[in-house]
Design a protein around this motif. Sequence first.
Motif, PDB file in Angstrom:
ATOM      1  N   GLY A 275     -14.287  39.434 -14.816  1.00 45.05           N
ATOM      2  CA  GLY A 275     -13.682  38.506 -15.766  1.00 45.05           C
ATOM      3  C   GLY A 275     -12.513  39.076 -16.542  1.00 45.05           C
ATOM      4  N   ASP A 276     -12.331  40.403 -16.521  1.00 41.18           N
ATOM      5  CA  ASP A 276     -11.224  41.013 -17.263  1.00 41.18           C
ATOM      6  C   ASP A 276     -10.037  41.330 -16.362  1.00 41.18           C
ATOM      7  N   GLY A 277     -10.103  40.936 -15.092  1.00 40.56           N
ATOM      8  CA  GLY A 277      -9.008  41.182 -14.174  1.00 40.56           C
ATOM      9  C   GLY A 277      -9.103  42.505 -13.434  1.00 40.56           C
ATOM     10  N   ALA A 278      -9.936  43.421 -13.908  1.00 39.61           N
ATOM     11  CA  ALA A 278     -10.050  44.731 -13.265  1.00 39.61           C
ATOM     12  C   ALA A 278     -11.004  44.687 -12.089  1.00 39.61           C
ATOM     13  N   GLY A 279     -12.147  44.069 -12.247  1.00 40.51           N
ATOM     14  CA  GLY A 279     -13.136  43.980 -11.176  1.00 40.51           C
ATOM     15  C   GLY A 279     -13.942  45.261 -11.036  1.00 40.51           C
ATOM     16  N   ALA A 280     -14.944  45.198 -10.219  1.00 42.62           N
ATOM     17  CA  ALA A 280     -15.822  46.340  -9.966  1.00 42.62           C
ATOM     18  C   ALA A 280     -16.353  46.210  -8.544  1.00 42.62           C
ATOM     19  N   THR A 281     -16.958  47.275  -8.053  1.00 43.36           N
ATOM     20  CA  THR A 281     -17.568  47.221  -6.726  1.00 43.36           C
ATOM     21  C   THR A 281     -19.064  47.500  -6.853  1.00 43.36           C
ATOM     22  N   LEU A 282     -19.809  46.819  -6.038  1.00 40.11           N
ATOM     23  CA  LEU A 282     -21.257  46.982  -5.975  1.00 40.11           C
ATOM     24  C   LEU A 282     -21.592  47.451  -4.575  1.00 40.11           C
ATOM     25  N   ARG A 283     -22.344  48.522  -4.467  1.00 38.98           N
ATOM     26  CA  ARG A 283     -22.703  49.036  -3.147  1.00 38.98           C
ATOM     27  C   ARG A 283     -23.598  48.033  -2.424  1.00 38.98           C
ATOM     28  N   GLY A 284     -23.228  47.740  -1.181  1.00 37.70           N
ATOM     29  CA  GLY A 284     -23.985  46.796  -0.373  1.00 37.70           C
ATOM     30  C   GLY A 284     -25.419  47.230  -0.135  1.00 37.70           C
ATOM     31  N   PRO A 285     -25.662  48.502   0.282  1.00 34.77           N
ATOM     32  CA  PRO A 285     -27.046  48.921   0.501  1.00 34.77           C
ATOM     33  C   PRO A 285     -27.920  48.837  -0.754  1.00 34.77           C
ATOM     34  N   ALA A 286     -27.331  49.038  -1.935  1.00 40.27           N
ATOM     35  CA  ALA A 286     -28.106  48.932  -3.169  1.00 40.27           C
ATOM     36  C   ALA A 286     -28.560  47.489  -3.395  1.00 40.27           C
ATOM     37  N   LEU A 287     -27.656  46.534  -3.165  1.00 43.53           N
ATOM     38  CA  LEU A 287     -28.032  45.131  -3.320  1.00 43.53           C
ATOM     39  C   LEU A 287     -29.028  44.722  -2.234  1.00 43.53           C
ATOM     40  N   GLU A 288     -28.871  45.246  -1.017  1.00 42.17           N
ATOM     41  CA  GLU A 288     -29.834  44.964   0.048  1.00 42.17           C
ATOM     42  C   GLU A 288     -31.232  45.448  -0.337  1.00 42.17           C
ATOM     43  N   HIS A 289     -31.294  46.666  -0.862  1.00 40.72           N
ATOM     44  CA  HIS A 289     -32.588  47.234  -1.255  1.00 40.72           C
ATOM     45  C   HIS A 289     -33.224  46.411  -2.379  1.00 40.72           C
ATOM     46  N   ALA A 290     -32.430  46.048  -3.375  1.00 37.91           N
ATOM     47  CA  ALA A 290     -32.957  45.257  -4.495  1.00 37.91           C
ATOM     48  C   ALA A 290     -33.417  43.876  -4.024  1.00 37.91           C
ATOM     49  N   LEU A 291     -32.637  43.265  -3.137  1.00 42.48           N
ATOM     50  CA  LEU A 291     -32.988  41.942  -2.620  1.00 42.48           C
ATOM     51  C   LEU A 291     -34.273  42.007  -1.798  1.00 42.48           C
ATOM     52  N   ALA A 292     -34.424  43.037  -0.976  1.00 45.01           N
ATOM     53  CA  ALA A 292     -35.637  43.193  -0.164  1.00 45.01           C
ATOM     54  C   ALA A 292     -36.857  43.466  -1.045  1.00 45.01           C
TER      55      ALA A 292
END
Length: 195
Positions: free
Chosen positions: A100-117
Amino acid sequence: MRAVLRTVNRILLALVGLALLAVGGAVLAVGLGVKSPSWWIHQGRHDVLLSTAERTRWRGEGWWWPVVIAALAVLVLLALWWLVAVLRRRRLREILVDTGDGAGATLRGPALEHALAADAAALEGVARARARLKGRRTAPEARLRLQMEPHVDPGAALRDLSDGPLAHARDAAALPVLPAEVRLRAVSHKAGRVT
């Protein structure tokens, strides 16, 4: 698209393998002294594949070299496309999150996969869950595989998954939508005995 690509890849590999095996076996058999049919390109043990006359037959024609170069270029492009399709990474390594501030961020895909699983495995009736992310960094897609207990209603399980783990993952990555493909499989179990 991925399943189609996998099927085309396997069919092409099988056809190329069979053709090379057949031609190689036939040439080896002729080289070992087996009599070849009259239509075969190789007639005997000391026969060459292409004679001098056959190799130089079209050399003087103006269309010959452009056709040869174009055919080889097409073959090289098809081979490169095939190689890229086979070697391309299927899993999403990172997701771009709009802060929302124009800078943005990155989220590791495997971390989100692990959390979702882990979140999906915590649902009632889910014995085991696996999650994979694919798609683009700005528009990921989820692929989940759930092993369900035999007593679970699939509709209720999908509703719980959509309202819980998928909604949490969508909110964590600040995504407007998170399309998901869910495959449900029942856990194998022994039949109950009646006494």
